[in-house]
Design a protein around this motif. Structure first.
Motif, PDB file in Angstrom:
ATOM      1  N   LEU A   1      -0.684 -51.996  29.887  1.00  0.00           N
ATOM      2  CA  LEU A   1      -0.603 -50.538  29.824  1.00  0.00           C
ATOM      3  C   LEU A   1      -0.874 -49.955  28.450  1.00  0.00           C
ATOM      4  CD1 LEU A   1       0.103 -47.782  31.021  1.00  0.00           C
ATOM      5  CD2 LEU A   1       2.524 -48.317  30.657  1.00  0.00           C
ATOM      6  N   MET A   2      -0.317 -50.532  27.401  1.00  0.00           N
ATOM      7  CA  MET A   2      -0.352 -49.891  26.085  1.00  0.00           C
ATOM      8  C   MET A   2      -1.752 -49.599  25.562  1.00  0.00           C
ATOM      9  SD  MET A   2       2.682 -49.153  25.822  1.00  0.00           S
ATOM     10  CE  MET A   2       2.503 -48.291  24.254  1.00  0.00           C
ATOM     11  N   PRO A   3      -2.737 -50.498  25.732  1.00  0.00           N
ATOM     12  CA  PRO A   3      -4.086 -50.158  25.250  1.00  0.00           C
ATOM     13  C   PRO A   3      -4.670 -48.925  25.941  1.00  0.00           C
ATOM     14  CG  PRO A   3      -3.905 -52.523  25.647  1.00  0.00           C
ATOM     15  CD  PRO A   3      -2.679 -51.886  26.230  1.00  0.00           C
ATOM     16  N   LEU A   4      -4.225 -48.650  27.148  1.00  0.00           N
ATOM     17  CA  LEU A   4      -4.754 -47.503  27.890  1.00  0.00           C
ATOM     18  C   LEU A   4      -4.157 -46.183  27.419  1.00  0.00           C
ATOM     19  CD1 LEU A   4      -4.585 -49.004  31.499  1.00  0.00           C
ATOM     20  CD2 LEU A   4      -6.647 -48.639  30.118  1.00  0.00           C
ATOM     21  N   MET A   5      -3.014 -46.234  26.743  1.00  0.00           N
ATOM     22  CA  MET A   5      -2.344 -45.004  26.339  1.00  0.00           C
ATOM     23  C   MET A   5      -3.117 -44.243  25.266  1.00  0.00           C
ATOM     24  SD  MET A   5       0.115 -44.969  28.433  1.00  0.00           S
ATOM     25  CE  MET A   5       0.949 -43.502  27.845  1.00  0.00           C
ATOM     26  N   SER A   6      -4.045 -44.906  24.621  1.00  0.00           N
ATOM     27  CA  SER A   6      -4.874 -44.233  23.614  1.00  0.00           C
ATOM     28  C   SER A   6      -6.171 -43.694  24.200  1.00  0.00           C
ATOM     29  CB  SER A   6      -5.191 -45.188  22.454  1.00  0.00           C
ATOM     30  OG  SER A   6      -5.893 -46.330  22.930  1.00  0.00           O
ATOM     31  N   ASP A   7      -6.370 -43.890  25.496  1.00  0.00           N
ATOM     32  CA  ASP A   7      -7.562 -43.386  26.183  1.00  0.00           C
ATOM     33  C   ASP A   7      -7.128 -42.799  27.516  1.00  0.00           C
ATOM     34  OD1 ASP A   7      -9.997 -42.863  27.370  1.00  0.00           O
ATOM     35  OD2 ASP A   7     -10.888 -44.818  26.909  1.00  0.00           O
ATOM     36  N   MET A   8      -6.627 -41.565  27.469  1.00  0.00           N
ATOM     37  CA  MET A   8      -6.042 -40.958  28.652  1.00  0.00           C
ATOM     38  C   MET A   8      -7.068 -40.723  29.755  1.00  0.00           C
ATOM     39  SD  MET A   8      -2.866 -40.917  27.997  1.00  0.00           S
ATOM     40  CE  MET A   8      -2.239 -39.943  29.352  1.00  0.00           C
ATOM     41  N   ASP A   9      -8.312 -40.478  29.386  1.00  0.00           N
ATOM     42  CA  ASP A   9      -9.342 -40.291  30.408  1.00  0.00           C
ATOM     43  C   ASP A   9      -9.535 -41.567  31.227  1.00  0.00           C
ATOM     44  OD1 ASP A   9      -9.803 -37.658  29.697  1.00  0.00           O
ATOM     45  OD2 ASP A   9     -11.472 -38.127  28.349  1.00  0.00           O
ATOM     46  N   LYS A  10      -9.563 -42.697  30.543  1.00  0.00           N
ATOM     47  CA  LYS A  10      -9.691 -43.974  31.246  1.00  0.00           C
ATOM     48  C   LYS A  10      -8.457 -44.237  32.091  1.00  0.00           C
ATOM     49  CE  LYS A  10     -10.575 -48.915  30.522  1.00  0.00           C
ATOM     50  NZ  LYS A  10     -10.845 -49.980  29.510  1.00  0.00           N
ATOM     51  N   LEU A  11      -7.294 -43.948  31.533  1.00  0.00           N
ATOM     52  CA  LEU A  11      -6.047 -44.146  32.264  1.00  0.00           C
ATOM     53  C   LEU A  11      -6.029 -43.267  33.512  1.00  0.00           C
ATOM     54  CD1 LEU A  11      -3.232 -45.437  32.417  1.00  0.00           C
ATOM     55  CD2 LEU A  11      -2.372 -43.541  31.023  1.00  0.00           C
ATOM     56  N   ASP A  12      -6.455 -42.010  33.375  1.00  0.00           N
ATOM     57  CA  ASP A  12      -6.492 -41.106  34.527  1.00  0.00           C
ATOM     58  C   ASP A  12      -7.419 -41.636  35.614  1.00  0.00           C
ATOM     59  OD1 ASP A  12      -4.694 -39.343  33.453  1.00  0.00           O
ATOM     60  OD2 ASP A  12      -6.191 -37.921  32.728  1.00  0.00           O
ATOM     61  N   SER A  13      -8.543 -42.207  35.199  1.00  0.00           N
ATOM     62  CA  SER A  13      -9.511 -42.739  36.160  1.00  0.00           C
ATOM     63  C   SER A  13      -8.913 -43.910  36.935  1.00  0.00           C
ATOM     64  CB  SER A  13     -10.779 -43.186  35.430  1.00  0.00           C
ATOM     65  OG  SER A  13     -11.700 -43.763  36.327  1.00  0.00           O
TER      66      SER A  13
ATOM     67  N   ASP B   1       6.817 -34.932  20.730  1.00  0.00           N
ATOM     68  CA  ASP B   1       6.351 -35.852  21.768  1.00  0.00           C
ATOM     69  C   ASP B   1       5.150 -36.643  21.267  1.00  0.00           C
ATOM     70  OD1 ASP B   1       4.645 -36.686  24.134  1.00  0.00           O
ATOM     71  OD2 ASP B   1       6.369 -35.899  25.213  1.00  0.00           O
ATOM     72  N   GLY B   2       5.313 -37.967  21.197  1.00  0.00           N
ATOM     73  CA  GLY B   2       4.286 -38.816  20.615  1.00  0.00           C
ATOM     74  C   GLY B   2       3.004 -38.884  21.418  1.00  0.00           C
TER      75      GLY B   2
ATOM     76  N   PRO C   1      11.283 -41.612  38.327  1.00  0.00           N
ATOM     77  CA  PRO C   1      11.122 -42.163  36.974  1.00  0.00           C
ATOM     78  C   PRO C   1       9.654 -42.126  36.548  1.00  0.00           C
ATOM     79  CG  PRO C   1      12.365 -43.651  38.413  1.00  0.00           C
ATOM     80  CD  PRO C   1      11.740 -42.617  39.285  1.00  0.00           C
ATOM     81  N   GLY C   2       9.436 -42.241  35.242  1.00  0.00           N
ATOM     82  CA  GLY C   2       8.073 -42.258  34.721  1.00  0.00           C
ATOM     83  C   GLY C   2       7.609 -43.653  34.355  1.00  0.00           C
ATOM     84  N   GLY C   3       6.369 -43.713  33.830  1.00  0.00           N
ATOM     85  CA  GLY C   3       5.795 -44.987  33.423  1.00  0.00           C
ATOM     86  C   GLY C   3       4.291 -45.054  33.587  1.00  0.00           C
TER      87      GLY C   3
END
Length: 289
Positions: free
Chosen positions: A124-136, A228-229, A78-80
Motif C-alpha cells: 500500500l505505502m508506495p501507492l500513497m504518493s500516487d493517488m491517481d494510480k491508487l484511485d484506478s 493532515d499528512g 474503518p479506513g485504510g
C-alpha cells in the motif's frame, strides 16, 4: 512461526466472537463471486490490528448496554485506502465508546483490494504518493464497498424494531476511505435507505460515488486535522460547503494538529477533542440524552 500464526488466529477469533457477526448477503457477495482468497489480520502497531483481503462483507454488532440504550445506532466504517481496515483504531474502539453513550454500533467490514503479500503496508505505502494510480486500482472495489454500506443500512433499518432501535435514528460514520464509503452511501442509496445523520472523519472525497443529495434534513458532522499528512483538508471543507449550499445542517471541525488517521487513538493534539465535540453534537441533536 507456528506460535505467531496461532496468535494471529487467536486475535482474529477475538474479533469474530466478541460480538454478533451479521452477514450482509445470503451467499457470495454480488460482484465478487470468484474471490477465493483468505481474509488476514496483522498487528504492526501496538493495540491496533489491521485486516486485509476482506472478501465477505459483514457487520460486527455491538449493542448498547440495556441500562444505557437510547435507540440511536451508528454504522462505523474503518479506513485504510480500500486496501486494509484499521479495525481497532477506527472501528471496534469507536463502537465501544459509542456503546458508553447508549448508542448501538455496527462496525462494517467492507470488501477490499486483494493484497498478494503478507505485508499489506509493503503493497500500500508506495501507492500513497500516487493517488491517481491508487484511485484506478481502487475504483472497482469502491463500488463494491459502497454496495456493502447500502446493504448495511438496509439491514439496520429493516431490523431496527426487533433490535430495539429507532429506524429514524440510524447514523453512518467513517474514517478516511470509510468516509468515502459513508458519503457514497448517502449520495447513492435510495431515499428509504439513506442514513439519518452522518459523520465523515478526514474523508477522501475524490473517490466518492453518487450525486443524490438527501431530501429530508440530514445533519453532518465533519472532522479533520489541519496538518493532515495526506492533504485531505480541502475534501472536508468542500463537503461542508456542499452541505451548506443544499440547505442541510452542517458542522465542521478542523483541528490544528492530529495528522491523518488519528481515529480513536489519543495523540496529545487538539484532534483528541473530536470525540467530545461529536458527543456534544449528538446531544444537541437529541440523538443521545
Amino acid at each position: 512461526m507456528k506460535f505467531i500464526a496461532f496468535l494471529l488466529l487467536l486475535s482474529f477469533s477475538t474479533i469474530s466472537l466478541a460480538q454478533e457477526v451479521i452477514k450482509l448477503y445470503p451467499g457470495k457477495a454480488p460482484g465478487s463471486e470468484s474471490w477465493d482468497w483468505t481474509e488476514k489480520i496483522t498487528s504492526p502497531f501496538p493495540n491496533n490490528r489491521i485486516l486485509y483481503n476482506v472478501t465477505e462483507p459483514v457487520l460486527l454488532y455491538y449493542p448498547a448496554p440495556v441500562d444505557k440504550a437510547n435507540g440511536t445506532s451508528i454504522i462505523v466504517a474503518p479506513g485504510g485506502a480500500f486496501h486494509i481496515l484499521s479495525i481497532d483504531n477506527e472501528g471496534i474502539r469507536v463502537a465501544e465508546w459509542l456503546n458508553s453513550l447508549g448508542i448501538s454500533a455496527f462496525v462494517l467490514k467492507y470488501r477490499l483490494v486483494k493484497i498478494e503479500t503478507d505485508n499489506p503496508f509493503e503493497a500500500l505505502m508506495p501507492l500513497m504518493s500516487d493517488m491517481d494510480k491508487l484511485d484506478s486500482i481502487n475504483a472497482p472495489v469502491v463500488e463494491l464497498a459502497k454496495n456493502d454500506g447500502i446493504e448495511a443500512m438496509k439491514y439496520v433499518r429493516t431490523h431496527a424494531p426487533k433490535l430495539g432501535l429507532q429506524p429514524s435514528k440510524i447514523g453512518f460514520m467513517g474514517f478516511s476511505a470509510g468516509g468515502t464509503v459513508t458519503i457514497s452511501v448517502m449520495l447513492s442509496a435510495e431515499d428509504q435507505w439513506k442514513p439519518d445523520f452522518i459523520a465523515p472523519i478526514y474523508l477522501y472525497k475524490k473517490a466518492v460515488l453518487g450525486k443524490d443529495m438527501p431530501i429530508k434534513e440530514t445533519p453532518i458532522f465533519i472532522a479533520v486535522a489541519s496538518d493532515d499528512g495526506l492533504g485531505f483538508v480541502p475534501h472536508s471543507i468542500e463537503l461542508y460547503q456542499e452541505w451548506l449550499a443544499a440547505g442541510q445542517p452542517a458542522e465542521l471541525h478542523a483541528y490544528e494538529k492530529g495528522d491523518h488517521g488519528f481515529g480513536f487513538a489519543p495523540k496529545g493534539t487538539t484532534s483528541d477533542m473530536w470525540k467530545q465535540n461529536f458527543e456534544n453534537w449528538l446531544a444537541k441533536r437529541k440523538l443521545i440524552p
